[in-house]
Design a protein around this motif. Structure first.
Motif, PDB file in Angstrom:
ATOM      1  N   GLN A 255       2.056  79.977  28.281  1.00  0.00           N
ATOM      2  CA  GLN A 255       0.722  80.386  27.853  1.00  0.00           C
ATOM      3  C   GLN A 255       0.298  81.688  28.522  1.00  0.00           C
ATOM      4  O   GLN A 255      -0.264  82.581  27.883  1.00  0.00           O
ATOM      5  N   GLN A 256       0.598  81.817  29.811  1.00  0.00           N
ATOM      6  CA  GLN A 256       0.248  83.026  30.553  1.00  0.00           C
ATOM      7  C   GLN A 256       0.976  84.240  29.983  1.00  0.00           C
ATOM      8  O   GLN A 256       0.379  85.313  29.805  1.00  0.00           O
ATOM      9  N   THR A 257       2.253  84.071  29.673  1.00  0.00           N
ATOM     10  CA  THR A 257       3.041  85.180  29.134  1.00  0.00           C
ATOM     11  C   THR A 257       2.618  85.515  27.709  1.00  0.00           C
ATOM     12  O   THR A 257       2.573  86.692  27.326  1.00  0.00           O
ATOM     13  N   LEU A 258       2.302  84.495  26.920  1.00  0.00           N
ATOM     14  CA  LEU A 258       1.834  84.720  25.550  1.00  0.00           C
ATOM     15  C   LEU A 258       0.548  85.546  25.565  1.00  0.00           C
ATOM     16  O   LEU A 258       0.408  86.506  24.792  1.00  0.00           O
ATOM     17  N   ASP A 259      -0.376  85.194  26.448  1.00  0.00           N
ATOM     18  CA  ASP A 259      -1.637  85.935  26.559  1.00  0.00           C
ATOM     19  C   ASP A 259      -1.387  87.384  26.986  1.00  0.00           C
ATOM     20  O   ASP A 259      -2.019  88.316  26.477  1.00  0.00           O
ATOM     21  N   ALA A 260      -0.459  87.581  27.921  1.00  0.00           N
ATOM     22  CA  ALA A 260      -0.150  88.937  28.395  1.00  0.00           C
ATOM     23  C   ALA A 260       0.455  89.778  27.284  1.00  0.00           C
ATOM     24  O   ALA A 260       0.152  90.975  27.148  1.00  0.00           O
ATOM     25  N   ALA A 261       1.312  89.167  26.465  1.00  0.00           N
ATOM     26  CA  ALA A 261       1.922  89.892  25.353  1.00  0.00           C
ATOM     27  C   ALA A 261       0.865  90.334  24.348  1.00  0.00           C
ATOM     28  O   ALA A 261       0.937  91.437  23.788  1.00  0.00           O
ATOM     29  N   ILE A 262      -0.133  89.505  24.127  1.00  0.00           N
ATOM     30  CA  ILE A 262      -1.214  89.845  23.188  1.00  0.00           C
ATOM     31  C   ILE A 262      -2.092  90.948  23.770  1.00  0.00           C
ATOM     32  O   ILE A 262      -2.488  91.884  23.069  1.00  0.00           O
ATOM     33  N   VAL A 263      -2.400  90.863  25.059  1.00  0.00           N
ATOM     34  CA  VAL A 263      -3.226  91.883  25.712  1.00  0.00           C
ATOM     35  C   VAL A 263      -2.579  93.258  25.590  1.00  0.00           C
ATOM     36  O   VAL A 263      -3.250  94.269  25.320  1.00  0.00           O
ATOM     37  N   HIS A 264      -1.254  93.320  25.756  1.00  0.00           N
ATOM     38  CA  HIS A 264      -0.548  94.598  25.719  1.00  0.00           C
ATOM     39  C   HIS A 264      -0.040  94.937  24.315  1.00  0.00           C
ATOM     40  O   HIS A 264       0.714  95.897  24.158  1.00  0.00           O
ATOM     41  N   GLN A 265      -0.451  94.134  23.335  1.00  0.00           N
ATOM     42  CA  GLN A 265      -0.151  94.406  21.929  1.00  0.00           C
ATOM     43  C   GLN A 265       1.345  94.586  21.674  1.00  0.00           C
ATOM     44  O   GLN A 265       1.772  95.513  20.978  1.00  0.00           O
ATOM     45  N   LEU A 266       2.132  93.699  22.255  1.00  0.00           N
ATOM     46  CA  LEU A 266       3.565  93.724  21.983  1.00  0.00           C
ATOM     47  C   LEU A 266       3.806  93.303  20.542  1.00  0.00           C
ATOM     48  O   LEU A 266       3.094  92.437  20.018  1.00  0.00           O
ATOM     49  N   PRO A 267       4.814  93.879  19.883  1.00  0.00           N
ATOM     50  CA  PRO A 267       5.093  93.476  18.499  1.00  0.00           C
ATOM     51  C   PRO A 267       5.641  92.053  18.406  1.00  0.00           C
ATOM     52  O   PRO A 267       5.344  91.318  17.457  1.00  0.00           O
ATOM     53  N   SER A 268       6.436  91.668  19.405  1.00  0.00           N
ATOM     54  CA  SER A 268       7.023  90.328  19.397  1.00  0.00           C
ATOM     55  C   SER A 268       7.516  89.981  20.792  1.00  0.00           C
ATOM     56  O   SER A 268       7.598  90.845  21.678  1.00  0.00           O
ATOM     57  N   ILE A 269       7.861  88.748  20.981  1.00  0.00           N
ATOM     58  CA  ILE A 269       8.386  88.289  22.263  1.00  0.00           C
ATOM     59  C   ILE A 269       9.240  87.056  22.013  1.00  0.00           C
ATOM     60  O   ILE A 269       8.976  86.283  21.083  1.00  0.00           O
ATOM     61  N   ILE A 270      10.284  86.869  22.829  1.00  0.00           N
ATOM     62  CA  ILE A 270      11.186  85.728  22.682  1.00  0.00           C
ATOM     63  C   ILE A 270      11.020  84.807  23.887  1.00  0.00           C
ATOM     64  O   ILE A 270      11.088  85.255  25.041  1.00  0.00           O
ATOM     65  N   PHE A 271      10.792  83.528  23.608  1.00  0.00           N
ATOM     66  CA  PHE A 271      10.700  82.507  24.661  1.00  0.00           C
ATOM     67  C   PHE A 271      11.980  81.674  24.630  1.00  0.00           C
ATOM     68  O   PHE A 271      12.294  81.053  23.608  1.00  0.00           O
ATOM     69  N   ILE A 272      12.691  81.656  25.753  1.00  0.00           N
ATOM     70  CA  ILE A 272      13.928  80.881  25.856  1.00  0.00           C
ATOM     71  C   ILE A 272      13.580  79.529  26.475  1.00  0.00           C
ATOM     72  O   ILE A 272      13.306  79.429  27.670  1.00  0.00           O
ATOM     73  N   GLN A 293      -3.552  85.049  16.632  1.00  0.00           N
ATOM     74  CA  GLN A 293      -2.896  86.345  16.798  1.00  0.00           C
ATOM     75  C   GLN A 293      -1.412  86.309  16.448  1.00  0.00           C
ATOM     76  O   GLN A 293      -0.740  87.338  16.529  1.00  0.00           O
ATOM     77  N   VAL A 294      -0.904  85.147  16.056  1.00  0.00           N
ATOM     78  CA  VAL A 294       0.518  85.016  15.733  1.00  0.00           C
ATOM     79  C   VAL A 294       0.710  85.147  14.227  1.00  0.00           C
ATOM     80  O   VAL A 294       0.103  84.422  13.441  1.00  0.00           O
ATOM     81  N   LYS A 295       1.565  86.104  13.843  1.00  0.00           N
ATOM     82  CA  LYS A 295       1.858  86.328  12.429  1.00  0.00           C
ATOM     83  C   LYS A 295       2.870  85.315  11.912  1.00  0.00           C
ATOM     84  O   LYS A 295       2.688  84.699  10.871  1.00  0.00           O
TER      85      LYS A 295
END
Length: 318
Positions: A255-272, A293-295
């Motif tokens: 959840q913390q990383t997902l929020d950070a990715a949204i704050v920095h407007q990353l196009p995508s992110i992979i969770f392993i 915020q998830v497409k």
């Protein structure tokens, strides 16, 4: 015959044994047998198994256990250690650790929706530990409120210390953190300091905070493109964590990383997240499937991760 949580008992009318893991009422308890099933049993149908008393099961009994003393007078250090039973892991024992130089006069009462009950009262000598309460961890949502009252006594020439009163309502999040090795009871346990000093307020820093304005924002680090949620990557003490602790830590990091990715407007992110039994993957998909915020999301790079990773694409991506 008196029975307590953690006692190893045998059924009178059938060939079955187990540990008491729940107090249902004054006449009935829950007994978890060797197959892991909890069975309600009348107290009249139980007997203790010789050599398996509560004192044998737990490493800290209701008798004070000595701690190695130091010559210097210690003014603080009253801890509550909550540890799983040595054999019946569904049961947790509360141990009061007095590492101070004071003799403590301790009482514990519980408040369950206005129904008060005195649970424990005793003198606890300096540098000793004493078990004061037991409970079923699975029932934490219906645990009563705990009221600790402590008087500190010493014959030394010292100003009397103010009485301590702490009212604590435990929640599941209190047991999400890592357990610490508690040498006084020779176990890993969750620790709460009852006499934790009140932090001093720096008047100058407080004054500066009033004039800092709202422009100062908490810095959020940019996450990487691939985030591992494997517990060995997140915690060094993972071998001492329960499954519920592990999943809670993994979800919090997700959840913390997902929020950070949204704050920095990353196009995508992979969770392993790995494959495992699918629990972590299920929880992650449940969150992102409803996130505004998830497409979209999909299994990420199957040739590398199989079904052990999920790629999240955000709406701000091109």
């Amino acid at each position: 015959m008196n029975f307590k949580l953690g006692d190893f008992v045998r059924f009178v009318d059938e060939k079955r044994e187990g540990y008491i893991t729940r107090i249902i009422d004054n006449l009935t308890v829950g007994v978890t047998d060797t197959d892991g099933f909890e069975i309600p049993v009348a107290l009249s149908n139980l007997t203790h198994v010789h050599g398996h008393s509560s004192a044998a099961v737990t490493q800290v009994s209701n008798q004070p256990q000595a701690i190695v003393a130091t010559e210097e007078f210690r003014n603080t250090g009253i801890f509550l250690a909550v540890a799983e039973d040595h054999k019946a892991s569904a049961v947790v024992h509360f141990t009061l650790i007095n590492s101070t130089s004071y003799q403590l006069l301790l009482t514990l009462a519980t408040d369950k929706k206005g129904a008060y009950r005195g649970e424990f009262a005793s003198q606890i000598q300096p540098k000793t530990a004493q078990q004061i309460y037991s409970a079923n961890l699975a029932d934490i949502e219906i645990w009563p409120e705990f009221i600790f009252q402590v008087l500190c006594f010493t014959p030394a020439n010292l100003k009397p210390k103010s009485p301590i009163e702490i009212v604590k309502k435990f929640k599941a999040k209190d047991f999400n953190g890592a357990k610490k090795e508690v040498k006084e009871i020779n176990k890993y346990a969750w620790l709460l300091q009852l006499d934790e000093p009140v932090p001093l307020i720096d008047a100058q820093k407080l004054k500066e905070s009033f004039f800092r304005g709202t422009s100062a924002k908490q810095e959020v680090k940019v996450p990487g493109s691939e985030i591992s949620l494997h517990i060995e990557k997140l915690r060094d003490d993972h071998q001492f964590l329960t499954q519920s602790e592990i999943i809670n830590i993994q979800l919090a990091h997700f959840q913390q990383t997902l929020d950070a990715a949204i704050v920095h407007q990353l196009p995508s992110i992979i969770f392993i997240h790995g494959v495992g039994n699918g629990t972590l993957r299920h929880h992650i998909h449940k969150v992102i499937s409803k996130h505004p915020q998830v497409k979209t999301f999909m299994d990420a790079r199957k040739e590398k991760f199989g079904f052990g990773a999920t790629e999240v694409v955000f709406k701000n991506s091109l």
